[in-house]
Scaffold this motif. Structure first.
Motif, PDB file in Angstrom:
ATOM      1  N   VAL A   1       6.105  17.798   8.525  1.00 18.26           N
ATOM      2  CA  VAL A   1       5.042  17.015   7.898  1.00 18.26           C
ATOM      3  C   VAL A   1       3.720  17.738   8.116  1.00 18.26           C
ATOM      4  N   ILE A   2       3.029  18.027   7.011  1.00 16.22           N
ATOM      5  CA  ILE A   2       1.732  18.701   7.068  1.00 16.22           C
ATOM      6  C   ILE A   2       0.614  17.676   7.178  1.00 16.22           C
ATOM      7  N   GLY A   3       0.760  16.555   6.479  1.00 16.13           N
ATOM      8  CA  GLY A   3      -0.251  15.507   6.547  1.00 16.13           C
ATOM      9  C   GLY A   3       0.111  14.334   5.659  1.00 16.13           C
ATOM     10  N   VAL A   4      -0.577  13.218   5.880  1.00 11.68           N
ATOM     11  CA  VAL A   4      -0.402  11.998   5.092  1.00 11.68           C
ATOM     12  C   VAL A   4      -1.778  11.581   4.586  1.00 11.68           C
ATOM     13  N   PHE A   5      -1.860  11.266   3.278  1.00  8.72           N
ATOM     14  CA  PHE A   5      -3.149  11.049   2.637  1.00  8.72           C
ATOM     15  C   PHE A   5      -3.180   9.749   1.832  1.00  8.72           C
ATOM     16  N   ARG A   6      -4.368   9.234   1.641  1.00  7.37           N
ATOM     17  CA  ARG A   6      -4.553   7.980   0.906  1.00  7.37           C
ATOM     18  C   ARG A   6      -4.437   8.140  -0.591  1.00  7.37           C
ATOM     19  N   THR A   7      -4.747   9.334  -1.101  1.00  7.09           N
ATOM     20  CA  THR A   7      -4.695   9.524  -2.550  1.00  7.09           C
ATOM     21  C   THR A   7      -3.812  10.712  -2.900  1.00  7.09           C
ATOM     22  N   GLU A   8      -3.228  10.653  -4.090  1.00  8.20           N
ATOM     23  CA  GLU A   8      -2.405  11.765  -4.566  1.00  8.20           C
ATOM     24  C   GLU A   8      -3.264  13.008  -4.796  1.00  8.20           C
TER      25      GLU A   8
ATOM     26  N   VAL B   1       6.449  23.454  -0.265  1.00 12.18           N
ATOM     27  CA  VAL B   1       5.476  22.432   0.123  1.00 12.18           C
ATOM     28  C   VAL B   1       5.512  21.357  -0.954  1.00 12.18           C
ATOM     29  N   VAL B   2       5.888  20.148  -0.568  1.00  8.39           N
ATOM     30  CA  VAL B   2       6.098  19.073  -1.532  1.00  8.39           C
ATOM     31  C   VAL B   2       5.234  17.865  -1.216  1.00  8.39           C
ATOM     32  N   VAL B   3       4.922  17.100  -2.261  1.00  8.77           N
ATOM     33  CA  VAL B   3       4.163  15.853  -2.124  1.00  8.77           C
ATOM     34  C   VAL B   3       5.095  14.705  -2.474  1.00  8.77           C
ATOM     35  N   SER B   4       5.129  13.696  -1.613  1.00  7.80           N
ATOM     36  CA  SER B   4       5.965  12.518  -1.840  1.00  7.80           C
ATOM     37  C   SER B   4       5.151  11.253  -1.643  1.00  7.80           C
ATOM     38  N   ARG B   5       5.435  10.269  -2.477  1.00  3.99           N
ATOM     39  CA  ARG B   5       4.771   8.972  -2.358  1.00  3.99           C
ATOM     40  C   ARG B   5       5.605   8.076  -1.449  1.00  3.99           C
ATOM     41  N   TYR B   6       4.958   7.378  -0.542  1.00  6.95           N
ATOM     42  CA  TYR B   6       5.622   6.431   0.346  1.00  6.95           C
ATOM     43  C   TYR B   6       4.893   5.103   0.338  1.00  6.95           C
ATOM     44  N   ARG B   7       5.674   4.054   0.283  1.00 11.61           N
ATOM     45  CA  ARG B   7       5.108   2.714   0.443  1.00 11.61           C
ATOM     46  C   ARG B   7       5.180   2.367   1.924  1.00 11.61           C
ATOM     47  N   LEU B   8       4.101   1.815   2.454  1.00 15.23           N
ATOM     48  CA  LEU B   8       4.064   1.422   3.858  1.00 15.23           C
ATOM     49  C   LEU B   8       4.844   0.130   4.060  1.00 15.23           C
ATOM     50  N   ASP B   9       5.277  -0.095   5.284  1.00 21.39           N
ATOM     51  CA  ASP B   9       5.994  -1.307   5.680  1.00 21.39           C
ATOM     52  C   ASP B   9       7.289  -1.496   4.912  1.00 21.39           C
TER      53      ASP B   9
ATOM     54  N   MET C   1       0.848  -1.178   0.000  1.00 25.47           N
ATOM     55  CA  MET C   1       0.000   0.000   0.000  1.00 25.47           C
ATOM     56  C   MET C   1       0.892   1.239   0.000  1.00 25.47           C
ATOM     57  N   GLU C   2       0.436   2.274  -0.668  1.00 30.26           N
ATOM     58  CA  GLU C   2       1.176   3.527  -0.670  1.00 30.26           C
ATOM     59  C   GLU C   2       0.314   4.656  -0.144  1.00 30.26           C
ATOM     60  N   VAL C   3       0.974   5.657   0.430  1.00 32.35           N
ATOM     61  CA  VAL C   3       0.319   6.863   0.918  1.00 32.35           C
ATOM     62  C   VAL C   3       1.079   8.060   0.350  1.00 32.35           C
ATOM     63  N   TRP C   4       0.505   9.230   0.509  1.00 31.24           N
ATOM     64  CA  TRP C   4       1.088  10.460  -0.023  1.00 31.24           C
ATOM     65  C   TRP C   4       1.301  11.440   1.122  1.00 31.24           C
ATOM     66  N   GLU C   5       2.538  11.878   1.302  1.00 30.80           N
ATOM     67  CA  GLU C   5       2.893  12.807   2.367  1.00 30.80           C
ATOM     68  C   GLU C   5       3.015  14.219   1.804  1.00 30.80           C
ATOM     69  N   VAL C   6       2.439  15.172   2.513  1.00 32.20           N
ATOM     70  CA  VAL C   6       2.617  16.581   2.186  1.00 32.20           C
ATOM     71  C   VAL C   6       3.517  17.152   3.278  1.00 32.20           C
ATOM     72  N   ALA C   7       4.639  17.740   2.862  1.00 28.20           N
ATOM     73  CA  ALA C   7       5.607  18.243   3.827  1.00 28.20           C
ATOM     74  C   ALA C   7       6.123  19.614   3.403  1.00 28.20           C
ATOM     75  N   HIS C   8       6.720  20.309   4.351  1.00 26.84           N
ATOM     76  CA  HIS C   8       7.293  21.632   4.093  1.00 26.84           C
ATOM     77  C   HIS C   8       8.800  21.560   4.325  1.00 26.84           C
ATOM     78  N   GLU C   9       9.564  22.016   3.347  1.00 23.85           N
ATOM     79  CA  GLU C   9      11.015  22.119   3.488  1.00 23.85           C
ATOM     80  C   GLU C   9      11.469  23.368   2.755  1.00 23.85           C
ATOM     81  N   TYR C  10      12.511  23.994   3.245  1.00 22.94           N
ATOM     82  CA  TYR C  10      12.997  25.177   2.557  1.00 22.94           C
ATOM     83  C   TYR C  10      14.465  25.410   2.872  1.00 22.94           C
ATOM     84  N   GLN C  11      15.064  26.283   2.096  1.00 20.07           N
ATOM     85  CA  GLN C  11      16.492  26.546   2.253  1.00 20.07           C
ATOM     86  C   GLN C  11      16.756  27.667   3.236  1.00 20.07           C
ATOM     87  N   VAL C  12      17.880  27.561   3.892  1.00 19.80           N
ATOM     88  CA  VAL C  12      18.356  28.585   4.802  1.00 19.80           C
ATOM     89  C   VAL C  12      19.812  28.844   4.437  1.00 19.80           C
TER      90      VAL C  12
END
Length: 81
Positions: free
Chosen positions: A25-32, A60-68, A1-12
């Motif tokens: 991490v802003i949130g993790v979602f079931r669908t892209e 603000v980026v979206v990344s796909r993650y596979r569980l387990d 199963m895969e989920v979609w993470e929305v996260a915030h990263e930036y340069q300093v």
């Protein structure tokens, strides 16, 4: 199963060198589609809207993650500030 993470990263910039702040991490979602919707919403919020990645994009980026599954398979180097 895969989920979609929305996260915030930036340069300093510190001492004329580039660094990333920790990822927020802003949130993790079931669908892209849901993740992209939240990315669009978060990209307009204070703080998120003003920060950029190395490429000049909003951080603000979206990344796909596979569980387990282990995603970080190597260690890291700590940089003293």
């Amino acid at each position: 199963m895969e989920v979609w993470e929305v996260a915030h990263e930036y340069q300093v910039v510190r001492d004329d060198d580039w660094y990333f702040d920790p990822v927020r991490v802003i949130g993790v979602f079931r669908t892209e589609v849901d993740a992209q919707r939240v990315r669009d919403r978060a990209s307009g919020l204070p703080g998120f809207a003003e920060t950029r990645t190395f490429e000049g994009e909003i951080g603000v980026v979206v990344s796909r993650y596979r569980l387990d599954e282990m995603h970080w398979t190597e260690g890291f180097v700590r940089v003293e500030s």
